[in-house]
Enzyme design. Structure first.
Site, PDB file in Angstrom:
ATOM      1  N   PRO A 141       0.838  -1.202   0.128  1.00 22.29           N
ATOM      2  CA  PRO A 141       0.029   0.139   0.038  1.00 22.29           C
ATOM      3  C   PRO A 141       0.702   1.320   0.220  1.00 22.29           C
ATOM      4  CG  PRO A 141      -0.195  -1.261   2.070  1.00 22.29           C
ATOM      5  CD  PRO A 141       0.969  -1.715   1.202  1.00 22.29           C
ATOM      6  N   GLU A 142       0.601   2.144  -0.895  1.00 18.69           N
ATOM      7  CA  GLU A 142       1.189   3.211  -0.852  1.00 18.69           C
ATOM      8  C   GLU A 142       0.091   4.490  -0.423  1.00 18.69           C
ATOM      9  OE1 GLU A 142       3.162   4.066  -4.520  1.00 18.69           O
ATOM     10  OE2 GLU A 142       3.428   1.868  -4.832  1.00 18.69           O
ATOM     11  N   ARG A 197       3.164 -11.511   4.949  1.00 17.33           N
ATOM     12  CA  ARG A 197       4.662 -11.456   5.009  1.00 17.33           C
ATOM     13  C   ARG A 197       5.184 -10.836   6.344  1.00 17.33           C
ATOM     14  NH1 ARG A 197       6.261  -9.280  -1.102  1.00 17.33           N
ATOM     15  NH2 ARG A 197       8.379  -9.603  -0.059  1.00 17.33           N
ATOM     16  N   ARG A 229      21.617  16.058  -5.192  1.00 18.41           N
ATOM     17  CA  ARG A 229      21.628  14.897  -5.007  1.00 18.41           C
ATOM     18  C   ARG A 229      21.872  14.228  -6.177  1.00 18.41           C
ATOM     19  NH1 ARG A 229      19.388  13.195  -0.253  1.00 18.41           N
ATOM     20  NH2 ARG A 229      18.761  15.007   0.965  1.00 18.41           N
ATOM     21  N   HIS A 285      -2.928 -15.433   9.196  1.00 13.73           N
ATOM     22  CA  HIS A 285      -1.992 -14.328   9.242  1.00 13.73           C
ATOM     23  C   HIS A 285      -2.833 -13.090   9.988  1.00 13.73           C
ATOM     24  CE1 HIS A 285       0.497 -16.698   6.785  1.00 13.73           C
ATOM     25  NE2 HIS A 285      -0.256 -16.707   5.729  1.00 13.73           N
TER      26      HIS A 285
END
Length: 293
Positions: A2-3, A136, A174, A117
């Site tokens: 998820p972002e 995970r 950068r 899970h």
DNA sequence: CATTTCACCTGGTGGC
DNA sequence: TGCCACCAGGTGAAAT
């Protein structure tokens, strides 16, 4: 997984469903990985609290918790009301959920089957449960007592709010690839692999370009592309690539709008050139060799 | 300090 | 059908 758009969707969904509810009981699983705070302390801290509000900070879901028992007549937390005179309104603690790659935060009926899970179950006074599921185990759960610890704020600027000047300053000097810089949560909070690739496509910039060598115009295109892509994705409930679902278990629809992510070899939607996949910053990176310079 | 690499996990997919 | 290699939305510690 998820972002920002997925986390925003989940946070809004959870907020709308559990706001004003009370955590009657908290259960935590046996794995140690998902817990930044020891499970026993989380359970003790959470039980009896009122869920005042749920919101997103970067990729984190923050549950604002009031102290105990008391709630207004209509069940709302009266945030923004007279904060000092109503007991239990000012947040006293926070429960912070990071979903990692495969985490889910679900509002379910208390008798709904428990998914494999499942690492945390908060039973609510309304009879439902707030469940954290994460195969995970890259996700993290943290409890903060605000009397002892400062409130959580994700480091990094919010890509939906940042202005042009500040955005450009993030990348000045950068040398690393712009995609790697976009993924750095200390610079921008909430951008992950999907939206880094999609926003770079929309801005017409190659992911491997040195961040510090982008022109002012390119940086401004990127800032706007990022905001547009993220806002569009939020409107569509996020991207469901394999297993992402919102607080109700519903899938998002932005994966249908992906221009490059996971479209290796397929024709660019703008020029028909096959989308190329490379490895950059250790992540699969997708772009159009013709449209992105 | 900036940057890169890798380990941490389970599960799905596709090749043989 | 099975086995295996490889891939996946993230992050932070270790190495360079």
């Amino acid at each position: 997984m998820p972002e920002l758009p997925e986390v925003e969707t989940i946070a809004r969904g959870v907020h709308n469903r559990v706001r004003g509810d009370r955590i009657a009981q908290a259960w935590f699983g046996r794995y140690s990985e998902p817990f930044k705070t020891p499970p026993a302390l989380q359970a003790k801290g959470l039980e009896g609290r009122i869920l005042q509000a749920v919101h997103r900070s970067g990729k984190h879901i923050v549950c604002e918790l009031g102290c105990c028992e008391r709630q207004s007549a209509d069940g709302s937390p009266e945030v923004g009301g007279n904060r000092t005179s109503v007991q239990g309104v000012e947040p006293r603690a926070q429960w912070i959920v990071h979903l990692g790659m495969t985490g889910r935060l679900l509002v379910t009926a208390s008798d709904a089957p428990v998914a494999a899970h499942t690492h945390a179950r908060l039973s609510l006074a309304s009879g439902r449960e707030l469940r954290f599921v994460d195969p995970r185990r890259f996700g993290r759960l943290e409890f903060r007592d605000l009397l002892r610890t400062p409130a959580f704020i994700a480091p990094g600027a919010d890509p939906l709010l940042i202005e042009g000047r500040e955005f450009a300053a993030l990348f000045r000097g950068r040398k690393l690839a712009i995609k790697a810089a976009l993924l750095n949560q200390g610079l921008l909070a909430g951008v992950g692999n999907i939206y880094a690739d999609e926003s770079l496509f929309r801005a017409g910039i190659r992911p491997g370009r040195s961040a510090g060598r982008l022109t002012k115009a390119e940086l401004e295109r990127l800032r706007q592309a990022l905001r547009e892509v993220l806002e569009h994705a939020i409107r569509l409930g996020g991207s469901s690539v394999s297993d992402y679902v919102d607080a109700d278990g519903a899938r998002g629809f932005f994966q249908l709008e992906h221009c490059v992510y996971m479209r290796t070899g397929q024709p660019c939607l703008s020029c028909r050139t096959p989308i190329r996949r490379i490895l950059l910053a250790g992540r699969g990176t997708h772009y159009c060799t013709k449209c992105q310079r």
